[in-house]
Design an enzyme around this catalytic site. Structure first.
Site, PDB file in Angstrom:
ATOM      1  CD  GLU A 193       1.719 -62.833  23.075  1.00 50.81           C
ATOM      2  OE1 GLU A 193       1.568 -61.858  23.400  1.00 50.81           O
ATOM      3  OE2 GLU A 193       2.521 -62.939  21.765  1.00 50.81           O
ATOM      4  NE  ARG A 215      -0.451 -45.680  26.104  1.00 45.43           N
ATOM      5  CZ  ARG A 215      -1.104 -45.924  24.945  1.00 45.43           C
ATOM      6  NH1 ARG A 215      -0.472 -47.133  24.165  1.00 45.43           N
ATOM      7  NH2 ARG A 215      -2.002 -45.395  24.406  1.00 45.43           N
ATOM      8  CG  HIS A 226       3.984 -47.075  16.845  1.00 47.00           C
ATOM      9  ND1 HIS A 226       2.913 -46.273  17.075  1.00 47.00           N
ATOM     10  CD2 HIS A 226       3.418 -48.307  17.028  1.00 47.00           C
ATOM     11  CE1 HIS A 226       1.612 -46.776  17.507  1.00 47.00           C
ATOM     12  NE2 HIS A 226       1.993 -48.242  17.580  1.00 47.00           N
ATOM     13  CD  GLU A 248       1.611 -52.469  26.822  1.00 51.61           C
ATOM     14  OE1 GLU A 248       2.272 -51.942  27.883  1.00 51.61           O
ATOM     15  OE2 GLU A 248       1.494 -51.857  25.878  1.00 51.61           O
ATOM     16  CG  ASP A 279       0.698 -57.449  26.112  1.00 57.36           C
ATOM     17  OD1 ASP A 279       0.135 -57.012  24.929  1.00 57.36           O
ATOM     18  OD2 ASP A 279       1.669 -57.681  26.501  1.00 57.36           O
ATOM     19  CG  HIS A 298       5.879 -49.452  19.966  1.00 58.01           C
ATOM     20  ND1 HIS A 298       4.827 -49.727  20.770  1.00 58.01           N
ATOM     21  CD2 HIS A 298       6.145 -50.666  19.480  1.00 58.01           C
ATOM     22  CE1 HIS A 298       4.552 -51.211  20.669  1.00 58.01           C
ATOM     23  NE2 HIS A 298       5.389 -51.738  20.061  1.00 58.01           N
TER      24      HIS A 298
HETATM   25  C1  UD1 Z   1      -0.688 -50.418  21.432  1.00 63.24           C
HETATM   26  C2  UD1 Z   1      -0.770 -51.527  22.507  1.00 63.24           C
HETATM   27  C3  UD1 Z   1       0.635 -52.179  22.797  1.00 63.24           C
HETATM   28  C4  UD1 Z   1       1.049 -52.685  21.599  1.00 63.24           C
HETATM   29  C5  UD1 Z   1       1.016 -51.683  20.328  1.00 63.24           C
HETATM   30  C6  UD1 Z   1       1.572 -52.309  18.918  1.00 63.24           C
HETATM   31  C7  UD1 Z   1      -2.344 -50.807  24.348  1.00 63.24           C
HETATM   32  C8  UD1 Z   1      -2.498 -49.957  25.536  1.00 63.24           C
HETATM   33  N1  UD1 Z   1      -1.237 -50.749  23.818  1.00 63.24           N
HETATM   34  O1  UD1 Z   1      -0.208 -49.352  21.828  1.00 63.24           O
HETATM   35  O2  UD1 Z   1       0.299 -53.097  23.749  1.00 63.24           O
HETATM   36  O3  UD1 Z   1       2.646 -53.066  21.704  1.00 63.24           O
HETATM   37  O4  UD1 Z   1      -0.096 -51.156  20.118  1.00 63.24           O
HETATM   38  O5  UD1 Z   1       1.772 -51.537  18.264  1.00 63.24           O
HETATM   39  O6  UD1 Z   1      -3.177 -51.425  23.755  1.00 63.24           O
HETATM   40  N2  UD1 Z   1      -2.008 -44.689  15.497  1.00 63.24           N
HETATM   41  C9  UD1 Z   1      -2.321 -44.239  14.059  1.00 63.24           C
HETATM   42  N3  UD1 Z   1      -2.890 -45.309  13.303  1.00 63.24           N
HETATM   43  C10 UD1 Z   1      -2.620 -46.495  13.664  1.00 63.24           C
HETATM   44  C11 UD1 Z   1      -2.026 -46.993  14.770  1.00 63.24           C
HETATM   45  C12 UD1 Z   1      -1.959 -46.058  15.720  1.00 63.24           C
HETATM   46  O7  UD1 Z   1      -2.477 -43.009  13.775  1.00 63.24           O
HETATM   47  O8  UD1 Z   1      -3.063 -47.535  12.754  1.00 63.24           O
HETATM   48  C13 UD1 Z   1      -1.564 -43.686  16.536  1.00 63.24           C
HETATM   49  C14 UD1 Z   1      -2.910 -42.893  16.866  1.00 63.24           C
HETATM   50  O9  UD1 Z   1      -2.671 -41.351  17.110  1.00 63.24           O
HETATM   51  C15 UD1 Z   1      -3.095 -43.379  18.230  1.00 63.24           C
HETATM   52  C16 UD1 Z   1      -1.808 -43.736  18.625  1.00 63.24           C
HETATM   53  O10 UD1 Z   1      -1.037 -44.137  17.605  1.00 63.24           O
HETATM   54  O11 UD1 Z   1      -3.761 -42.507  19.201  1.00 63.24           O
HETATM   55  C17 UD1 Z   1      -1.237 -44.895  19.763  1.00 63.24           C
HETATM   56  O12 UD1 Z   1      -2.124 -46.027  19.537  1.00 63.24           O
HETATM   57  P1  UD1 Z   1      -2.723 -46.876  20.525  1.00 63.24           P
HETATM   58  O13 UD1 Z   1      -3.145 -48.161  20.143  1.00 63.24           O
HETATM   59  O14 UD1 Z   1      -3.364 -46.225  21.461  1.00 63.24           O
HETATM   60  O15 UD1 Z   1      -1.223 -47.201  21.400  1.00 63.24           O
HETATM   61  P2  UD1 Z   1      -0.073 -48.097  20.951  1.00 63.24           P
HETATM   62  O16 UD1 Z   1       1.054 -47.404  21.378  1.00 63.24           O
HETATM   63  O17 UD1 Z   1      -0.176 -48.135  19.467  1.00 63.24           O
HETATM   64  N1  UDP Z   2       5.545 -55.088  11.968  1.00 65.99           N
HETATM   65  C1  UDP Z   2       5.203 -54.853  10.753  1.00 65.99           C
HETATM   66  N2  UDP Z   2       5.460 -53.574  10.052  1.00 65.99           N
HETATM   67  C2  UDP Z   2       6.275 -52.896  10.759  1.00 65.99           C
HETATM   68  C3  UDP Z   2       6.719 -52.901  12.261  1.00 65.99           C
HETATM   69  C4  UDP Z   2       6.313 -54.222  12.771  1.00 65.99           C
HETATM   70  O1  UDP Z   2       4.490 -55.519   9.995  1.00 65.99           O
HETATM   71  O2  UDP Z   2       6.500 -51.501  10.385  1.00 65.99           O
HETATM   72  C5  UDP Z   2       5.165 -56.445  12.753  1.00 65.99           C
HETATM   73  C6  UDP Z   2       6.224 -57.094  13.179  1.00 65.99           C
HETATM   74  O3  UDP Z   2       6.713 -58.155  12.433  1.00 65.99           O
HETATM   75  C7  UDP Z   2       5.409 -58.003  14.214  1.00 65.99           C
HETATM   76  C8  UDP Z   2       4.366 -56.845  14.860  1.00 65.99           C
HETATM   77  O4  UDP Z   2       4.246 -55.993  13.655  1.00 65.99           O
HETATM   78  O5  UDP Z   2       4.468 -59.113  13.727  1.00 65.99           O
HETATM   79  C9  UDP Z   2       4.777 -56.166  16.149  1.00 65.99           C
HETATM   80  O6  UDP Z   2       3.902 -55.101  16.377  1.00 65.99           O
HETATM   81  P1  UDP Z   2       4.536 -53.975  17.242  1.00 65.99           P
HETATM   82  O7  UDP Z   2       5.842 -53.880  17.279  1.00 65.99           O
HETATM   83  O8  UDP Z   2       3.643 -52.936  16.805  1.00 65.99           O
HETATM   84  O9  UDP Z   2       3.758 -54.362  18.636  1.00 65.99           O
HETATM   85  P2  UDP Z   2       4.322 -55.125  20.059  1.00 65.99           P
HETATM   86  O10 UDP Z   2       4.697 -56.735  19.353  1.00 65.99           O
HETATM   87  O11 UDP Z   2       5.256 -54.394  20.493  1.00 65.99           O
HETATM   88  O12 UDP Z   2       3.018 -55.546  20.857  1.00 65.99           O
END
Ligand code: UD1
Ligand code: UDP
Length: 372
Positions: A121, A210, A241, A135, A99, A208
């Site tokens: 999923e 939103r 995160h 999501e 999602d 994390h």
């Molecule tokens: C995204 C997904 C969410 C998922 C989450 C897992 C969407 C809308 N949301 O949210 O469903 O649960 O990933 O973690 O798709 N950033 C970094 N480096 C990284 C990753 C993120 O710097 O490797 C920072 C960046 O500033 C970025 C912000 O995190 O702009 C948010 O990342 P984004 O993928 O937009 O949203 P998530 O909150 O990570």
């Molecule tokens: N995870 C990881 N390192 C971390 C936190 C989470 O490898 O520091 C793994 C965790 O085991 C799971 C996935 O990342 O497999 C979950 O990711 P996240 O919580 O970012 O996303 P969500 O499941 O909420 O979409």
């Protein structure tokens, strides 16, 4: 169809990569498929270590991530990038997971190109568009655009059936997050964080979402700080995160608290092994609700609703709400009630037996067999 079926897996965030890892390995073992990989790079630092652990090499990397990216940024960049990749690859089917913005825009691009989508999923629902946001909208939209649906549980399948999805297009498979634990969790693991936690009950925290950013997250973290400071045998670890909106709050509330340790994101082997040795998990994440119960670790879910009600029914998950008061109450009542903890730890995980990838690959073979 003659020759192998060409599948294009599209993913870009940390959780999608963890869950795609074992599935890609299974698909690659089968002669029926030629597997290509497009990572969108929606995450960068949090994605690349996961690819390494699961030995995944991308054929295409859209490299879309920008600091502080908006939903507009990600959706637009993935959609445009996918247009080029789909023209080049011309796959028989596109696989998306869950999602995220990547899953939504990846499915939309495939829909525009009239390429069938397989949704892994599928069928998770809260039926509340605001929780989790965005999501819930993404996964419902991906359902509409998909030709075949891999539901982790019977309950997820029932949601799809109620929405009018053809039963013949739904496979109940379990979740590949559990398959991934066979790769990551080791019996003889040790590291400096576990040394720091030795002799304490470790609460592993992730947050994390939103819709929780700002005041709700601040309240949650205050609750954790208070619970840990009041209990000398409890420590908490929070791998933060990389979203700057998360890190700012985390440091503002928790810096200076000796019993709560903040780290950056952990690579998946380190994270899974710490999770396996934690006393409980406190999270608003999706994936941890599936993984921790397989490791006999109870999960308190910092949400008002979960799309994983099977876990609540099975007794592996409890909703902790999103306020300081509700999180503090849920956390302290579990920390102070060993019998309740024991019951949660023993409950059977409804999210799979570690063989979801095999069932998904079987389902894909069956889907294409019927079209030959
Ligand atoms: C995204 C997904 C969410 C998922 C989450 C897992 C969407 C809308 N949301 O949210 O469903 O649960 O990933 O973690 O798709 N950033 C970094 N480096 C990284 C990753 C993120 O710097 O490797 C920072 C960046 O500033 C970025 C912000 O995190 O702009 C948010 O990342 P984004 O993928 O937009 O949203 P998530 O909150 O990570
Ligand atoms: N995870 C990881 N390192 C971390 C936190 C989470 O490898 O520091 C793994 C965790 O085991 C799971 C996935 O990342 O497999 C979950 O990711 P996240 O919580 O970012 O996303 P969500 O499941 O909420 O979409």
């Amino acid at each position: 169809m003659n020759g192998p079926v060409k599948l294009l897996a599209v993913f870009g965030t940390r959780p999608e990569a963890v869950k795609m890892g074992p599935l890609l390995a299974e698909l690659r073992r089968r002669e029926a498929f030629e597997v290509r990989v497009c990572v969108t790079g929606q995450h960068r630092e949090m994605l690349d270590p996961v690819l390494r652990v699961f030995g995944v090499t991308a054929d295409h990397d859209l490299d879309v991530m920008r600091r502080g990216q908006s939903l507009f940024d990600v959706t637009e960049a993935v959609l445009r990038g996918m247009e080029r990749v789909l023209d080049e690859e011309r796959p028989d089917m596109v696989l998306v997971y869950g999602d995220t913005a990547t899953a939504f825009a990846g499915a939309l691009a495939s829909f525009y190109k009239k390429i069938p989508v397989a949704h892994v999923e599928a069928g998770l629902r809260t039926y509340d568009m605001a929780r989790p946001w965005p999501e819930e909208m993404y996964r419902r939209s991906v359902t509409l655009m998909s030709a075949v649906h891999f539901a982790p549980t019977r309950e997820a399948k029932d949601n799809l059936l109620r929405e009018g999805v053809d039963a013949g297009r739904i496979y109940v498979t379990g979740n590949t997050a559990i398959d991934a634990l066979a790769v990551t969790v080791k019996s003889d693991y040790g590291n400096s964080i576990l040394d720091w936690a030795a002799g304490s009950r470790l609460v592993l925290v992730t947050a994390h979402r939103r819709e929780n950013l700002g005041a709700p997250l601040e309240g949650m973290l205050r609750a954790i700080r208070r619970a840990a400071e009041e209990r000398p045998d409890v420590k908490a670890l929070y791998p933060v995160h990389l979203n700057p909106a998360v890190g700012g709050t985390a440091h503002a509330v928790l810096d200076g608290c000796e019993r709560v340790r903040l780290t950056g994101p952990l690579e998946p082997v380190e994270f899974a092994n710490i999770m396996a040795r934690s006393y409980l998990v406190l999270t608003d994440s999706g994936g941890l609700q599936e993984e921790a119960p397989s490791l006999d670790v109870p999960v308190l879910v910092m949400r008002d609703k979960t799309e994983r009600p099977e876990g609540v029914a099975a007794g592996t998950l409890r909703l902790a709400g999103t306020t300081e008061r509700s999180v503090y109450a849920a956390l302290t009542s579990l920390l102070d009630d060993p019998a309740a903890h024991e019951a949660m730890a023993r409950a059977v995980n409804p999210y799979g037996d570690g063989h979801a990838s095999r069932r998904i690959a079987d389902g894909l073979e069956e889907y294409f067999e019927t079209r030959r």
